[in-house]
Enzyme design. Sequence first.
Site, short mmCIF file in Angstrom:
data_model
loop_
_atom_site.label_atom_id
_atom_site.label_comp_id
_atom_site.label_asym_id
_atom_site.label_seq_id
_atom_site.Cartn_x
_atom_site.Cartn_y
_atom_site.Cartn_z
CD GLU A 78 10.94 13.77 9.59
OE1 GLU A 78 11.40 12.87 9.90
OE2 GLU A 78 9.75 12.72 10.21
CB CYS A 110 13.43 9.22 7.86
SG CYS A 110 14.35 7.89 7.23
CD GLU A 145 12.51 2.01 11.07
OE1 GLU A 145 13.12 2.96 12.10
OE2 GLU A 145 13.83 1.16 12.01
CE LYS A 160 -2.59 3.39 1.44
NZ LYS A 160 -2.32 4.98 1.47
N GLY A 207 6.77 6.08 7.60
CA GLY A 207 5.83 7.39 7.85
C GLY A 207 6.20 7.88 9.11
CB SER A 208 3.76 10.61 9.97
OG SER A 208 2.26 10.00 10.12
CG ASN A 209 7.21 10.21 14.83
OD1 ASN A 209 7.60 10.33 14.29
ND2 ASN A 209 7.64 9.30 16.04
CB VAL A 218 0.09 7.07 10.30
CG1 VAL A 218 -0.82 6.34 9.64
CG2 VAL A 218 -0.42 8.75 9.36
N GLY A 219 2.73 5.68 12.50
CA GLY A 219 2.92 4.72 12.83
C GLY A 219 2.11 4.24 14.27
#
Length: 488
Positions: free
Chosen positions: A390, A289, A255, A180, A233-235, A237-238
């Site tokens: 970030e 990143c 990650e 995805k 991806g982003s924190n 969402v992760g």
Amino acid sequence: MSTIAETKTYLNYVNGVWQASSSSEVVPSYNPANKNELVGSVQSSTKADLDKVVDVAKKGQKTWKNLSGTERGNYLFKMAQILEDNLNDIAETLTREMGKTLAEAKGETSRGVAILRYYAGEGMREIGGVIPASDSSALMYSKRVPLGVVGVITPWNFPVAIPIWKMAPALIYGNAVILKPATEAAVTAAKVMECFDQAGLPDGVINLITGKGSVIGQGLAEHKDVNAVTFTGSNNVGNNIGQTVAGRGGKYQLEMGGKNPIIVADDCDIDLAVDAAISGGLKSTGQKCTCSSRVIVQSSIYAEFKEKLLEKVKDIKVGNGLDGTTWMGPCSSESQYKTVRGYITKGIEEGAELILGGDTPESTDLKDGFYVNPTIFDGVSSSMTIAQEEIFGPVLALMKVETVKEAIELANDVEFGLSASIFTKNIDYILTFIDDIEAGLVRINSETAGVELQAPFGGMKASSSQSREQGQAAKEFFTTTKTVFIKG
């Protein structure tokens, strides 16, 4: 303006067949260097589409896991060759969709080829070991076995390399894959999958489904038949994905963000450090990143370093990534452009001194793109937003310290711990930095950005779920261990 009819609409790749979503809706992808140019469109898939993909992946994995590692490796070798044969086309699509310069896009695609070949070779390596049994007449050994179906959720900033460095180890160790990709880079992902389609893997082993993260990404996290999810991806969402997968007993790998420091000690080669700060912080428009975001310099060389940095950054040419003379392209999207400009405004409001950039190029040729000039802030303190969060844009924050010890403490004063570097010739500084810096990737006299495919990669603190990607370390995530005891 381009129209959908003038460009290709890409389908999902399910069970070895290209299929439209049941929603009949598509999502357009525009060139960030020219917001009026449509690169292509992809499917807006539904939960029902995802259920179908998971079902075929589950069936395909039963066939795939029974092949030998050598047989699976031969498929990966074939995938690598086909990708290499189409390298220029893939790279140009990547540049048009994401904005990365063509040279960088070609380098990224070449890396994808190398990753596939590396893991193809892993198919012939050991996957277990003999363990002494307490019973002298018995044989005991361990073997690594696949997890089953792996959901792969990837970002837009490396739309070729990151999916491949997740899919390749998942495949070589016997798993089926559902990719995805981020919608902003899904056309590139679909073109990569077109290459992989030609390799002729068994049906259901490798699949592509595009759509909203809240539907497809979250659906992968929730699905009982998806045995593991690997995410970059982003924190926000992760962390949600990790909690969801863990809540149902699945395996997850995250990650996420970075706020990577480069420390410049007073005994270093200043020119080398300046070049590294520019390359690590501004290439790919700062959309890595592992990019260098904070530049922490000892006071005795601060003025000289700053002068040389400003002189070189002023020569950077910003423009369309397809232009061979361009050093830095646009932000990847209008949303990312607004995010970067917002951080620049925040830096000014909080008292940092904007000493270069912060604006957009004056050229009328670039008026329809999401460009931000290379930006440098001076007088940045650790409490400022631009020193803590970030940005994912071409923004460098200069910070002054008296000692290397103070520099390391400042470098650690963030929630992230992905990558860090130091420039020095002092062995004591180097050893102290290696031991005390809170980062998963530590680099000496080299920029913070840059990952070797054969080495473990991952962060500490909020940058990672503590697992590691790439190299043989990938085996730890994409397999589980089975212990076997045999007695005649």
